[in-house]
Motif scaffolding. Sequence first.
Motif, mmCIF file in Angstrom:
data_model
loop_
_atom_site.group_PDB
_atom_site.id
_atom_site.type_symbol
_atom_site.label_atom_id
_atom_site.label_comp_id
_atom_site.label_asym_id
_atom_site.label_seq_id
_atom_site.Cartn_x
_atom_site.Cartn_y
_atom_site.Cartn_z
ATOM 1 N N VAL A 92 28.591 -0.174 0.817
ATOM 2 C CA VAL A 92 29.862 -0.663 0.291
ATOM 3 C C VAL A 92 29.727 -0.817 -1.216
ATOM 4 C CG1 VAL A 92 31.595 -2.484 0.367
ATOM 5 C CG2 VAL A 92 30.289 -1.925 2.440
ATOM 6 N N ASP A 93 30.472 -0.010 -1.951
ATOM 7 C CA ASP A 93 30.399 -0.056 -3.407
ATOM 8 C C ASP A 93 31.549 -0.893 -3.965
ATOM 9 O OD1 ASP A 93 29.402 0.525 -5.965
ATOM 10 O OD2 ASP A 93 28.998 2.605 -5.403
ATOM 11 N N HIS A 94 31.581 -1.038 -5.274
ATOM 12 C CA HIS A 94 32.626 -1.818 -5.940
ATOM 13 C C HIS A 94 34.007 -1.219 -5.656
ATOM 14 C CE1 HIS A 94 30.058 -4.459 -8.316
ATOM 15 N NE2 HIS A 94 29.243 -3.415 -8.415
ATOM 16 N N ALA A 95 35.011 -2.092 -5.645
ATOM 17 C CA ALA A 95 36.383 -1.646 -5.420
ATOM 18 C C ALA A 95 36.863 -0.732 -6.539
ATOM 19 C CB ALA A 95 37.307 -2.853 -5.285
ATOM 20 N N TYR A 96 36.428 -1.000 -7.770
ATOM 21 C CA TYR A 96 36.876 -0.217 -8.922
ATOM 22 C C TYR A 96 35.853 0.858 -9.264
ATOM 23 C CZ TYR A 96 40.032 -4.133 -9.186
ATOM 24 O OH TYR A 96 40.956 -5.089 -8.867
ATOM 25 N N ASN A 133 23.599 -12.849 -2.006
ATOM 26 C CA ASN A 133 22.418 -13.206 -2.801
ATOM 27 C C ASN A 133 22.027 -12.077 -3.745
ATOM 28 O OD1 ASN A 133 22.196 -15.666 -1.490
ATOM 29 N ND2 ASN A 133 20.726 -14.901 0.008
ATOM 30 N N GLU A 134 22.129 -10.848 -3.274
ATOM 31 C CA GLU A 134 21.667 -9.690 -4.038
ATOM 32 C C GLU A 134 22.700 -9.168 -5.038
ATOM 33 O OE1 GLU A 134 18.580 -8.814 -3.893
ATOM 34 O OE2 GLU A 134 17.971 -9.824 -2.069
ATOM 35 N N PHE A 135 23.996 -9.274 -4.704
ATOM 36 C CA PHE A 135 25.035 -8.655 -5.534
ATOM 37 C C PHE A 135 26.085 -9.642 -6.042
ATOM 38 C CE2 PHE A 135 23.153 -5.301 -3.049
ATOM 39 C CZ PHE A 135 22.913 -4.341 -4.026
ATOM 40 N N GLY A 136 25.892 -10.923 -5.789
ATOM 41 C CA GLY A 136 26.801 -11.950 -6.298
ATOM 42 C C GLY A 136 27.751 -12.467 -5.238
ATOM 43 N N VAL A 192 21.905 0.313 -5.145
ATOM 44 C CA VAL A 192 23.066 0.283 -6.035
ATOM 45 C C VAL A 192 24.241 -0.500 -5.457
ATOM 46 C CG1 VAL A 192 22.454 2.421 -7.216
ATOM 47 C CG2 VAL A 192 23.959 2.505 -5.237
ATOM 48 N N SER A 193 24.216 -0.779 -4.157
ATOM 49 C CA SER A 193 25.326 -1.511 -3.545
ATOM 50 C C SER A 193 24.860 -2.166 -2.243
ATOM 51 C CB SER A 193 26.496 -0.565 -3.285
ATOM 52 O OG SER A 193 26.154 0.431 -2.354
ATOM 53 N N PRO A 194 25.652 -3.127 -1.739
ATOM 54 C CA PRO A 194 25.329 -3.747 -0.452
ATOM 55 C C PRO A 194 25.299 -2.707 0.665
ATOM 56 C CG PRO A 194 27.013 -5.013 -1.587
ATOM 57 C CD PRO A 194 26.839 -3.729 -2.351
#
Length: 113
Positions: A49-53, A5-8, A32-34
């Motif tokens: 947990v941040d973005h993979a890239y 819900n919060e990050f897509g 900034v991240s989940p």
Amino acid sequence: MLYKNEFGADFDLGFNLSDYPYLKDKSWHNDVSPSFYFSIGPQHYVLWVDHAYPAEREDSNSRYLIQEATNEGNETHPEIYSSDGDIVFEGERFIDVSNFLRSLKCHQGNIIS
């Protein structure tokens, strides 16, 4: 799931959350991240947990970060905060997170909850 819900809905955690039932989703859109909290004995932790890239990350942190946290609520209504907690793990691969959690659990001799 809060993080979706919060990050897509397409945010990739890099692992199957249902395989880790002790990770409780505490994601919030102002972060900034989940994030997910858990405890080992009396100590609480937050897994970020941040973005993979790396180019998609707001901060220069690793993809996975575990930070000590405090519960300002109670066991029935937890309010888990990690803003002042020490960073105890950083890494790019979830297998390293999983191994770290196993070692942390063994070191403290407690069950993850």
